[in-house]
Design a protein around this motif. Sequence first.
Motif, PDB file in Angstrom:
ATOM      1  N   MET A   1      40.260  42.426  45.218  1.00 17.26           N
ATOM      2  CA  MET A   1      40.198  43.774  46.375  1.00 17.26           C
ATOM      3  C   MET A   1      38.739  42.609  45.875  1.00 17.26           C
ATOM      4  SD  MET A   1      38.807  47.730  45.487  1.00 17.26           S
ATOM      5  CE  MET A   1      37.529  48.110  46.683  1.00 17.26           C
ATOM      6  N   ASN A   2      37.711  42.719  47.072  1.00 15.62           N
ATOM      7  CA  ASN A   2      36.575  42.173  47.325  1.00 15.62           C
ATOM      8  C   ASN A   2      35.806  42.812  46.529  1.00 15.62           C
ATOM      9  OD1 ASN A   2      37.755  39.634  47.898  1.00 15.62           O
ATOM     10  ND2 ASN A   2      37.155  39.549  50.637  1.00 15.62           N
ATOM     11  N   PRO A   3      34.438  42.067  45.500  1.00 19.98           N
ATOM     12  CA  PRO A   3      33.708  42.991  45.508  1.00 19.98           C
ATOM     13  C   PRO A   3      32.289  43.342  46.895  1.00 19.98           C
ATOM     14  CG  PRO A   3      33.609  40.897  44.100  1.00 19.98           C
ATOM     15  CD  PRO A   3      34.804  41.358  45.274  1.00 19.98           C
ATOM     16  N   GLU A  31      28.798  35.568  39.671  1.00 16.89           N
ATOM     17  CA  GLU A  31      29.336  35.875  41.200  1.00 16.89           C
ATOM     18  C   GLU A  31      30.192  34.678  41.551  1.00 16.89           C
ATOM     19  OE1 GLU A  31      25.313  38.050  43.813  1.00 16.89           O
ATOM     20  OE2 GLU A  31      26.274  36.140  43.749  1.00 16.89           O
ATOM     21  N   VAL A  32      30.080  33.335  41.360  1.00 19.54           N
ATOM     22  CA  VAL A  32      30.399  32.733  41.301  1.00 19.54           C
ATOM     23  C   VAL A  32      31.806  32.573  41.006  1.00 19.54           C
ATOM     24  CG1 VAL A  32      30.971  29.841  40.528  1.00 19.54           C
ATOM     25  CG2 VAL A  32      28.762  30.671  42.150  1.00 19.54           C
ATOM     26  N   ALA A  33      31.860  32.978  39.231  1.00 17.52           N
ATOM     27  CA  ALA A  33      32.740  33.523  38.382  1.00 17.52           C
ATOM     28  C   ALA A  33      33.585  34.404  38.630  1.00 17.52           C
ATOM     29  CB  ALA A  33      32.291  33.810  36.996  1.00 17.52           C
ATOM     30  N   ILE A  38      38.609  35.886  41.914  1.00 20.52           N
ATOM     31  CA  ILE A  38      39.646  36.138  43.138  1.00 20.52           C
ATOM     32  C   ILE A  38      40.326  35.170  43.842  1.00 20.52           C
ATOM     33  CG2 ILE A  38      39.409  37.232  45.101  1.00 20.52           C
ATOM     34  CD1 ILE A  38      37.359  39.201  44.992  1.00 20.52           C
ATOM     35  N   LEU A  39      40.341  33.860  44.179  1.00 27.81           N
ATOM     36  CA  LEU A  39      41.164  32.759  44.758  1.00 27.81           C
ATOM     37  C   LEU A  39      42.301  32.476  43.394  1.00 27.81           C
ATOM     38  CD1 LEU A  39      37.730  30.903  45.482  1.00 27.81           C
ATOM     39  CD2 LEU A  39      39.502  31.795  47.040  1.00 27.81           C
ATOM     40  N   ARG A  40      41.885  32.399  42.157  1.00 29.08           N
ATOM     41  CA  ARG A  40      43.284  32.664  41.070  1.00 29.08           C
ATOM     42  C   ARG A  40      44.345  33.206  41.222  1.00 29.08           C
ATOM     43  NH1 ARG A  40      44.126  27.844  40.453  1.00 29.08           N
ATOM     44  NH2 ARG A  40      45.111  28.311  37.791  1.00 29.08           N
TER      45      ARG A  40
END
Length: 221
Positions: A1-3, A31-33, A38-40
């Motif tokens: 789920m996207n923040p 935010e980068v982390a 999410i990508l991983r």
Amino acid sequence: MNPDFVRVDLDRAKRCGRAETIFAEGKLPSEVAEIARILREAGQTVLATRAKKEHFDAVALRFPGAVWHERARCITVGSCPPTDSNFTIGVICAGTSDLPVADEAAVTLESFGHRIERITDVGVAGLHRLLEEKDRLRSFAVLIVVAGMEGALPSVVAGLVDRPVIAVPTSVGYGANLSGLSALLGMLTSCSSKVTVVNIDNGFGAACAADAIIRLASGEP
């Protein structure tokens, strides 16, 4: 789920050929982390450009295998499998001061699974150094040529090879270089054919263009 702060495009690899890349500049380390997480979790590799050490530290807390490419200002977590292509992409750099941009292009291509070779410090101020490499230059399928100052190197390289040349102007130079504008205009007005120009300091964009050319030439999806 996207923040709440981001909508990660997990369909981009299917739609555009490569997964979404994180542009870290202006983003908080947390935010980068979170975007990397999410990508991983979606099974995708992570490439973050224009990153700082604090961005990497935050990503490495979640992914100990993360790699910090200091001069390129990039973070990678995982990488694409090596391509089946027999093509090699050349990343040619005019001066040592241009290496951050050249490294960004190289790290991007390596994260995509491409085979690359680098040729550095062959600017036109010492033209003999470039001419000594002409056989290697002609062996590459695509050439990314990075230069600041007056931006003459891509024109010279394009006059030596029969392959696509992607020119990257850098913001390296004295006052009238205008933070890369002089190099950009010089490359845009090149008298050599086959020269395509990306924006100032945009090693990532040059790498993506080279990636698309190689995938098309290789018949890859």
